[in-house]
Enzyme design. Structure first.
Site, mmCIF file in Angstrom:
data_model
loop_
_atom_site.group_PDB
_atom_site.id
_atom_site.type_symbol
_atom_site.label_atom_id
_atom_site.label_comp_id
_atom_site.label_asym_id
_atom_site.label_seq_id
_atom_site.Cartn_x
_atom_site.Cartn_y
_atom_site.Cartn_z
ATOM 1 N NE ARG A 1 -2.781 -1.543 3.216
ATOM 2 C CZ ARG A 1 -3.354 -1.346 4.520
ATOM 3 N NH1 ARG A 1 -4.043 -0.534 4.685
ATOM 4 N NH2 ARG A 1 -2.955 -2.302 5.429
ATOM 5 C CD GLN B 1 8.646 -14.524 6.191
ATOM 6 O OE1 GLN B 1 8.651 -13.160 6.212
ATOM 7 N NE2 GLN B 1 7.715 -15.087 6.540
ATOM 8 C CE LYS C 1 33.974 26.289 0.328
ATOM 9 N NZ LYS C 1 34.638 25.763 -0.585
HETATM 10 C C1 UD1 Z 1 -0.401 -8.860 12.650
HETATM 11 C C2 UD1 Z 1 -0.951 -9.520 13.712
HETATM 12 C C3 UD1 Z 1 -2.398 -8.850 14.433
HETATM 13 C C4 UD1 Z 1 -2.011 -7.581 14.971
HETATM 14 C C5 UD1 Z 1 -1.351 -6.637 13.877
HETATM 15 C C6 UD1 Z 1 -1.021 -5.322 14.246
HETATM 16 C C7 UD1 Z 1 -0.390 -11.950 12.981
HETATM 17 C C8 UD1 Z 1 -0.931 -12.879 12.364
HETATM 18 N N1 UD1 Z 1 -1.427 -10.858 12.837
HETATM 19 O O1 UD1 Z 1 -1.289 -8.508 11.354
HETATM 20 O O2 UD1 Z 1 -2.881 -9.902 15.343
HETATM 21 O O3 UD1 Z 1 -3.198 -6.959 15.392
HETATM 22 O O4 UD1 Z 1 -0.314 -7.266 13.172
HETATM 23 O O5 UD1 Z 1 -0.694 -4.528 13.296
HETATM 24 O O6 UD1 Z 1 0.799 -11.872 13.358
HETATM 25 N N2 UD1 Z 1 5.886 -9.801 8.071
HETATM 26 C C9 UD1 Z 1 6.855 -10.626 7.549
HETATM 27 N N3 UD1 Z 1 6.656 -11.741 6.940
HETATM 28 C C10 UD1 Z 1 5.595 -12.247 6.746
HETATM 29 C C11 UD1 Z 1 4.562 -11.479 7.135
HETATM 30 C C12 UD1 Z 1 4.434 -10.086 7.809
HETATM 31 O O7 UD1 Z 1 8.070 -10.228 7.780
HETATM 32 O O8 UD1 Z 1 5.410 -13.298 6.129
HETATM 33 C C13 UD1 Z 1 6.125 -8.564 9.084
HETATM 34 C C14 UD1 Z 1 5.706 -7.396 8.018
HETATM 35 O O9 UD1 Z 1 6.747 -7.053 7.137
HETATM 36 C C15 UD1 Z 1 5.174 -6.371 9.233
HETATM 37 C C16 UD1 Z 1 4.985 -7.228 10.173
HETATM 38 O O10 UD1 Z 1 5.357 -8.620 9.918
HETATM 39 O O11 UD1 Z 1 6.330 -5.653 9.730
HETATM 40 C C17 UD1 Z 1 3.228 -7.574 10.429
HETATM 41 O O12 UD1 Z 1 2.726 -8.183 9.306
HETATM 42 P P1 UD1 Z 1 1.316 -7.570 8.766
HETATM 43 O O13 UD1 Z 1 1.159 -8.305 7.539
HETATM 44 O O14 UD1 Z 1 1.290 -6.194 8.647
HETATM 45 O O15 UD1 Z 1 0.505 -8.212 10.024
HETATM 46 P P2 UD1 Z 1 -1.076 -7.726 9.964
HETATM 47 O O16 UD1 Z 1 -1.791 -8.686 9.088
HETATM 48 O O17 UD1 Z 1 -1.323 -6.421 10.296
#
Ligand code: UD1
Ligand code: CA
Length: 457
Positions: free
Chosen positions: A15, A75, A351
């Site tokens: 986004r 990852q 300068k």
């Molecule tokens: C996650 C939480 C949710 C919480 C929210 C808060 C989980 C399953 N859910 O959801 O409960 O309310 O954060 O903001 O954890 N990332 C990785 N690898 C991945 C997926 C994500 O490194 O495979 C990192 C993203 O870059 C980010 C963070 O993990 O920094 C959170 O990932 P995101 O997909 O934003 O989690 P949410 O769905 O928002």
């Protein structure tokens, strides 16, 4: 308490609609990642593991520069937050009983809040950072019963009743290291998003009778995530507002706290006044009684007591002495050192030059690689020609020198104390002290000269 710190930053940040990895976008002059790394570092010695994926090379390079010693786990592909932590498992230090998990895109987490979470975990309990929001849409919900926390349910997997819950998981937790390793390796992706949810370890802890505790975030701002340019700008304004308030608490008078940007550290003495739309970058120190006019950009500078910086002035890497006057429309570049009561006026650029007490360059001038003595007056339109196309050379101007308008001082050159340089001179040789030196064609008048006339057709 030392702990492992895992920072998740593999996500794409779709986004943001940007080629730059999300965690490298800047807030208050530092990347989101730098903010999170700094919070981790403030917790004290431990081990930091950064999970990278999208833009891994750039993210790892930035992390190494900001926090040498950071370990990386890649990852690929990204199969969820639980899968992300799985990649860190081999790198965790087993002698550190607690592992703190931070999100790379939640930049304003306060070290004190994270430390309290680590303390609450104590290597034995699962500690979750939660907050109650008026609108919990999209977040994982904290499901409780009479015994306490039972699980975190992701929004997409939640029942209508669970969606009513407003206490949410912030994405930040502290877990016993050994248990965390075992739990994340046992995660399944049997959910709506077919992801390995880190949040599923809560139900595992409950099933094993491991206590699950919560700590609440100090403010919404410290747990807000950045997913879009709108959210980034919103967080920037919240951060700037907090800095403006801290400055005002300390007595700084801001014309408008909504029109100030501090991208670094601004330290102010007493009775400092700052007009609207000023930007401070790096380390800036304003001594007692300094006044900064509207629309100034000041980076890595020290401004002495009682100095006045008039509007639209740009200062970088410079020192301004007490009671000096600078601007409007002045530019001080790196190495400009202005003594007390120096005056630098409009469209003057300085300068790598020192100006001693009371020296003045009030209009349209350039001073580069120059040493300027006390009380020198440097006339409008005069410049130091410091660069011969290959090398830079110094200009030395003694005390009480008067340089007229439109002079070119071809460096290296020295003007002796009290010398006067006639306007329009191009000075290529040293000028003796106390004398008038003029270097321009002599003025002549031709008697009887007539202007050409139009020839009749
Ligand atoms: C996650 C939480 C949710 C919480 C929210 C808060 C989980 C399953 N859910 O959801 O409960 O309310 O954060 O903001 O954890 N990332 C990785 N690898 C991945 C997926 C994500 O490194 O495979 C990192 C993203 O870059 C980010 C963070 O993990 O920094 C959170 O990932 P995101 O997909 O934003 O989690 P949410 O769905 O928002
Ligand atoms: Ca998500």
């Amino acid at each position: 308490m030392a702990s492992n710190v895992v920072i998740m930053a593999a996500g794409k940040g779709t986004r943001m609609k940007s080629a730059l990895p999300k965690v490298l976008h800047e807030l208050a002059g530092r990347s989101l990642l730098q903010h999170v790394l700094a919070a981790g570092a403030q917790l004290g010695a431990g081990r930091t593991v950064l999970i990278t994926g999208h833009g891994a090379d750039a993210v790892e390079a930035a992390a190494s520069a900001a926090s040498p010693g950071t370990l990386f786990a890649r990852q690929m592909p990204q199969l969820g937050t639980g899968h992300a932590v799985q990649q860190a498992v081999p790198l965790l230090d087993d002698t550190l009983a607690t592992t703190l998990i931070l999100n790379g895109d939640v930049p304003l987490i306060q070290a004190a809040t994270a430390a309290a979470l680590v303390h609450a975990c104590g290597g034995e309990k699962l500690a979750l950072l939660t907050i109650t929001l008026p609108d919990a849409t999209g977040y994982g919900r904290i499901v409780r019963d009479a015994q306490g926390v039972r699980a975190i349910v992701e929004h997409k997997d939640a029942t209508p009743a669970q969606r009513e819950i407003r206490e949410i998981y912030t994405g930040i937790m502290a877990a016993p290291t050994a248990l965390l390793k075992r739990w994340v390796m046992a995660l399944k992706d049997d959910n709506v998003q077919r992801e390995f949810y880190l949040t599923d370890i809560v139900a595992m802890a409950v099933a094993e009778g491991v206590p699950v505790v919560t700590a609440s975030a100090g403010s919404e701002t410290e747990v807000l995530g950045v997913n879009s340019p709108v959210q980034l700008a919103d967080l920037e304004r919240r951060y700037q507002r907090a800095q403006a308030e801290a400055l005002m608490e300390a007595g700084v008078r801001l014309a408008d706290p909504a029109r100030l940007d501090v991208r670094g550290r601004l330290t102010c003495g007493s009775d400092v006044e700052i007009d609207v739309n000023c930007v401070f970058e790096g380390e800036v120190v304003l001594a007692d009684g300094v006044q900064i006019g509207a629309n100034c950009v000041i980076r890595d500078a020290r401004i002495g007591a009682g100095a006045v910086v008039h509007p639209f002035t740009h200062i970088e890497g410079a020192t301004v002495g007490a009671s000096a006057l600078v601007g409007p429309f002045a530019r001080l570049r790196p190495g400009a050192e202005l003594g007390e009561e120096v005056h630098i006026g409009n469209f003057v650029e300085v300068k790598n030059s020192t100006l001693a007490k009371g020296a003045k360059a009030n209009h349209l001038a350039y001073l580069g690689d120059a040493s300027v003595g006390e009380r020198v007056n440097f006339g409008a339109g005069s410049i130091t020609a410091n660069y011969d196309g290959a090398n830079k050379h110094r200009t030395v101007i003694g005390a009480d020198v008067h340089v007229g308008s439109n002079c070119v001082l071809v460096a290296p050159v020295t003007l002796g104390e009290g010398a006067t340089i006639g306007g329009g001179s191009t000075i290529v040789k040293d000028a003796p002290a106390g004398q008038l030196t003029v270097a321009r064609a002599k003025q002549v008048s031709l008697a009887g000269w007539a202007r050409p006339r139009k020839t009749p057709r």
